[in-house]
Design a protein around this motif. Structure first.
Motif, PDB file in Angstrom:
ATOM      1  N   UNK A  51       0.825  -1.211   0.000  1.00 40.49           N
ATOM      2  CA  UNK A  51       0.000   0.000   0.000  1.00 40.49           C
ATOM      3  C   UNK A  51       0.859   1.260   0.000  1.00 40.49           C
ATOM      4  N   UNK A  52       0.230   2.350  -0.432  1.00 45.10           N
ATOM      5  CA  UNK A  52       0.903   3.647  -0.384  1.00 45.10           C
ATOM      6  C   UNK A  52       1.209   4.028   1.069  1.00 45.10           C
ATOM      7  N   UNK A  53       0.351   3.600   1.988  1.00 43.93           N
ATOM      8  CA  UNK A  53       0.586   3.864   3.408  1.00 43.93           C
ATOM      9  C   UNK A  53       1.877   3.192   3.879  1.00 43.93           C
ATOM     10  N   UNK A  54       2.158   2.011   3.365  1.00 50.25           N
ATOM     11  CA  UNK A  54       3.401   1.312   3.720  1.00 50.25           C
ATOM     12  C   UNK A  54       4.607   2.076   3.180  1.00 50.25           C
ATOM     13  N   UNK A  55       4.491   2.579   1.949  1.00 47.35           N
ATOM     14  CA  UNK A  55       5.584   3.370   1.373  1.00 47.35           C
ATOM     15  C   UNK A  55       5.781   4.646   2.188  1.00 47.35           C
ATOM     16  N   UNK A  56       4.687   5.283   2.600  1.00 52.16           N
ATOM     17  CA  UNK A  56       4.790   6.484   3.435  1.00 52.16           C
ATOM     18  C   UNK A  56       5.494   6.166   4.746  1.00 52.16           C
ATOM     19  N   UNK A  57       5.197   5.012   5.326  1.00 49.87           N
ATOM     20  CA  UNK A  57       5.877   4.605   6.560  1.00 49.87           C
ATOM     21  C   UNK A  57       7.374   4.420   6.322  1.00 49.87           C
ATOM     22  N   UNK A  58       7.730   3.857   5.161  1.00 46.87           N
ATOM     23  CA  UNK A  58       9.157   3.720   4.811  1.00 46.87           C
ATOM     24  C   UNK A  58       9.820   5.090   4.763  1.00 46.87           C
ATOM     25  N   UNK A  59       9.115   6.066   4.178  1.00 50.09           N
ATOM     26  CA  UNK A  59       9.654   7.426   4.081  1.00 50.09           C
ATOM     27  C   UNK A  59       9.843   8.031   5.459  1.00 50.09           C
ATOM     28  N   UNK A  60       8.836   7.872   6.305  1.00 54.68           N
ATOM     29  CA  UNK A  60       8.885   8.463   7.649  1.00 54.68           C
ATOM     30  C   UNK A  60      10.005   7.864   8.498  1.00 54.68           C
ATOM     31  N   UNK A  61      10.285   6.567   8.300  1.00 49.90           N
ATOM     32  CA  UNK A  61      11.265   5.885   9.146  1.00 49.90           C
ATOM     33  C   UNK A  61      12.680   5.878   8.582  1.00 49.90           C
ATOM     34  N   UNK A  62      12.831   6.005   7.242  1.00 51.97           N
ATOM     35  CA  UNK A  62      14.173   5.850   6.669  1.00 51.97           C
ATOM     36  C   UNK A  62      14.460   6.729   5.464  1.00 51.97           C
ATOM     37  N   UNK A  63      13.569   6.793   4.501  1.00 52.59           N
ATOM     38  CA  UNK A  63      13.904   7.372   3.205  1.00 52.59           C
ATOM     39  C   UNK A  63      13.991   8.889   3.210  1.00 52.59           C
ATOM     40  N   UNK A  64      13.323   9.550   4.140  1.00 50.12           N
ATOM     41  CA  UNK A  64      13.371  11.012   4.208  1.00 50.12           C
ATOM     42  C   UNK A  64      13.597  11.437   5.656  1.00 50.12           C
ATOM     43  N   UNK A  65      14.337  12.508   5.828  1.00 49.40           N
ATOM     44  CA  UNK A  65      14.495  13.124   7.150  1.00 49.40           C
ATOM     45  C   UNK A  65      13.387  14.163   7.257  1.00 49.40           C
ATOM     46  N   UNK A  66      12.267  13.780   7.843  1.00 51.82           N
ATOM     47  CA  UNK A  66      11.071  14.618   7.797  1.00 51.82           C
ATOM     48  C   UNK A  66      11.190  15.908   8.601  1.00 51.82           C
ATOM     49  N   UNK A  67      12.264  16.078   9.350  1.00 54.15           N
ATOM     50  CA  UNK A  67      12.491  17.342  10.033  1.00 54.15           C
ATOM     51  C   UNK A  67      12.837  18.428   9.011  1.00 54.15           C
TER      52      UNK A  67
END
Length: 76
Positions: A51-67
């Motif tokens: 799911x796109x939600x799973x990809x978003x979780x990947x981004x939040x945890x590793x792929x992007x520094x959301x700060x």
């Protein structure tokens, strides 16, 4: 299934790589460039049904520094 994640620095965060590219373009005679923001693209080959939600979780945890970075997701 494929997903493409575009990661960019948030507005207000200094982008020294983008500034270097803008300067280099000016040196090469491309004077019409006012600003450059540099980012990255991450392409993921995913199992069907991811799911796109799973990809978003990947981004939040590793792929992007959301700060300091924002991201967008494209699912193909």
């Amino acid at each position: 299934m494929k997903a493409r994640v575009h990661v960019m620095l948030k507005n207000g965060v200094l982008d020294p790589q983008g500034a270097a590219v803008r300067h280099a373009l000016g040196t090469l005679g491309f004077d019409g460039v006012n600003d450059v923001r540099q980012g990255k693209v991450i392409e993921l080959d995913l199992a069907d049904g991811t799911s796109e939600a799973t990809v978003a979780e990947m981004c939040e945890k590793l792929l992007a520094n959301t700060v300091i970075e924002s991201y967008t997701i494209e699912i193909a």
